[in-house]
Design a protein around this motif. Structure first.
Motif, short mmCIF file in Angstrom:
data_model
loop_
_atom_site.label_atom_id
_atom_site.label_comp_id
_atom_site.label_asym_id
_atom_site.label_seq_id
_atom_site.Cartn_x
_atom_site.Cartn_y
_atom_site.Cartn_z
N ALA A 1 0.86 -1.18 0.00
CA ALA A 1 0.00 0.00 0.00
C ALA A 1 0.90 1.23 0.00
CB ALA A 1 -0.90 -0.01 1.23
N ALA A 2 0.47 2.29 -0.65
CA ALA A 2 1.28 3.51 -0.74
C ALA A 2 1.73 3.99 0.63
CB ALA A 2 0.49 4.61 -1.45
N GLY A 3 2.95 4.52 0.67
CA GLY A 3 3.52 5.03 1.92
C GLY A 3 4.93 4.54 2.14
N GLY A 4 5.39 3.59 1.34
CA GLY A 4 6.77 3.11 1.38
C GLY A 4 7.52 3.63 0.18
N VAL A 5 8.58 4.42 0.41
CA VAL A 5 9.28 5.10 -0.67
C VAL A 5 10.79 4.90 -0.52
CG1 VAL A 5 9.67 7.33 -1.80
CG2 VAL A 5 7.45 6.86 -0.72
N LEU A 6 11.44 4.56 -1.62
CA LEU A 6 12.89 4.43 -1.62
C LEU A 6 13.53 5.80 -1.47
CD1 LEU A 6 13.28 1.90 -4.56
CD2 LEU A 6 13.39 1.40 -2.11
N ILE A 7 14.69 5.83 -0.81
CA ILE A 7 15.43 7.08 -0.59
C ILE A 7 16.77 6.96 -1.30
CG2 ILE A 7 16.47 8.60 1.14
CD1 ILE A 7 14.59 7.14 3.22
N ARG A 8 17.08 7.96 -2.13
CA ARG A 8 18.34 7.97 -2.88
C ARG A 8 19.07 9.29 -2.64
NH1 ARG A 8 18.53 3.67 -6.26
NH2 ARG A 8 16.54 2.67 -6.74
N ASP A 9 20.37 9.26 -2.82
CA ASP A 9 21.13 10.51 -2.75
C ASP A 9 21.10 11.21 -4.10
OD1 ASP A 9 23.07 9.29 -4.39
OD2 ASP A 9 24.53 9.06 -2.77
N GLY A 10 21.79 12.33 -4.23
CA GLY A 10 21.77 13.10 -5.47
C GLY A 10 22.33 12.37 -6.67
N ALA A 11 23.18 11.37 -6.42
CA ALA A 11 23.77 10.59 -7.51
C ALA A 11 22.93 9.36 -7.85
CB ALA A 11 25.18 10.15 -7.13
N GLY A 12 21.81 9.19 -7.14
CA GLY A 12 20.93 8.05 -7.41
C GLY A 12 21.26 6.80 -6.62
N VAL A 13 22.22 6.88 -5.70
CA VAL A 13 22.60 5.73 -4.89
C VAL A 13 21.51 5.47 -3.85
CG1 VAL A 13 24.29 4.84 -3.23
CG2 VAL A 13 25.05 6.16 -5.22
N LEU A 14 21.10 4.21 -3.75
CA LEU A 14 20.07 3.83 -2.79
C LEU A 14 20.61 3.94 -1.37
CD1 LEU A 14 17.21 2.60 -2.32
CD2 LEU A 14 18.32 0.36 -2.39
N LEU A 15 19.94 4.71 -0.53
CA LEU A 15 20.33 4.89 0.86
C LEU A 15 19.45 4.08 1.81
CD1 LEU A 15 20.86 8.76 0.96
CD2 LEU A 15 22.56 6.97 0.56
N GLY A 16 18.20 3.86 1.42
CA GLY A 16 17.26 3.17 2.30
C GLY A 16 15.84 3.40 1.84
N ALA A 17 14.91 3.34 2.79
CA ALA A 17 13.50 3.56 2.49
C ALA A 17 12.81 4.12 3.71
CB ALA A 17 12.83 2.26 2.05
N VAL A 18 11.73 4.86 3.45
CA VAL A 18 10.86 5.36 4.50
C VAL A 18 9.51 4.67 4.35
CG1 VAL A 18 10.17 7.37 3.11
CG2 VAL A 18 9.83 7.41 5.58
N GLY A 19 8.92 4.34 5.48
CA GLY A 19 7.56 3.82 5.50
C GLY A 19 6.72 4.69 6.41
N VAL A 20 5.55 5.09 5.94
CA VAL A 20 4.67 5.96 6.70
C VAL A 20 3.28 5.35 6.73
CG1 VAL A 20 3.67 8.29 6.87
CG2 VAL A 20 5.98 7.98 5.96
N THR A 21 2.64 5.40 7.89
CA THR A 21 1.27 4.91 8.03
C THR A 21 0.54 5.74 9.08
OG1 THR A 21 -0.10 2.96 8.41
CG2 THR A 21 1.87 3.17 9.77
N GLY A 22 -0.77 5.73 8.99
CA GLY A 22 -1.59 6.45 9.97
C GLY A 22 -2.81 7.09 9.35
N ASP A 23 -2.71 7.44 8.09
CA ASP A 23 -3.82 8.09 7.40
C ASP A 23 -4.12 7.27 6.13
OD1 ASP A 23 -5.12 11.01 7.92
OD2 ASP A 23 -5.21 10.54 5.79
N LEU A 24 -4.84 7.83 5.19
CA LEU A 24 -5.04 7.16 3.91
C LEU A 24 -3.67 6.96 3.27
CD1 LEU A 24 -8.05 9.23 2.53
CD2 LEU A 24 -8.11 6.97 3.62
N SER A 25 -3.49 5.85 2.60
CA SER A 25 -2.18 5.52 2.04
C SER A 25 -1.64 6.60 1.11
CB SER A 25 -2.24 4.17 1.32
OG SER A 25 -2.48 3.14 2.25
N ASP A 26 -2.50 7.21 0.31
CA ASP A 26 -2.05 8.29 -0.57
C ASP A 26 -1.47 9.45 0.24
OD1 ASP A 26 -2.83 6.87 -2.81
OD2 ASP A 26 -4.69 8.00 -3.11
#
Length: 139
Positions: free
Chosen positions: A96-121
């Motif tokens: 469900a929406a709310g999980g997003v990959l995190i990259r640096d300015g060069a596009g290198v994968l740093l991790g991910a954030v997951g958010v929940t509590g409201d509508l997924s959008d």
């Protein structure tokens, strides 16, 4: 790898966006690129199960290399496949929406954030704002 300072900046900005939007209390989880927990905050009034949901959104995004929104689309098209992945990963996949990959300015994968509590959008909108405010890139 994402630093604790970067993770804290994402959490703070995500929560601030949630307050600006008038969202229900949020829970925000940051995982590094290896899937290790870096930061978690559960706002007052956010349910006790929310950290697991937020982590599942972030972990699923990391494991499959796409946002949890895309995983939701995949689940609609291939529910048996997604159910099998969820079982294989001990339920650590929330499509469900709310999980997003995190990259640096060069596009290198740093991790991910997951958010929940409201509508997924809305969870996703807050996550995207958090990443941007920290000077990083989504996706």
């Amino acid at each position: 790898m994402i630093s604790l300072e970067q993770a804290r900046a994402i959490v703070a900005a995500t929560r601030a966006k949630g307050r600006d939007m008038g969202l229900n209390p949020l829970t925000v989880v940051i995982l590094d690129a290896g899937g290790h927990l870096v930061a978690v905050e559960r706002e007052d009034g956010s349910g006790y199960g929310r950290p697991d949901i937020a982590e599942g959104k972030a972990a699923g995004a990391l494991a499959m290399g796409v946002s949890s929104r895309k995983l939701g689309d995949m689940a609609a098209d291939r529910p048996q496949f997604m159910a099998a992945l969820s079982a294989a990963w001990s339920g650590k996949l929330i499509p469900a929406a709310g999980g997003v990959l995190i990259r640096d300015g060069a596009g290198v994968l740093l991790g991910a954030v997951g958010v929940t509590g409201d509508l997924s959008d809305n969870d996703e909108e807050a996550a995207l704002a958090g990443i941007e405010a920290a000077g990083l890139a989504a996706g």
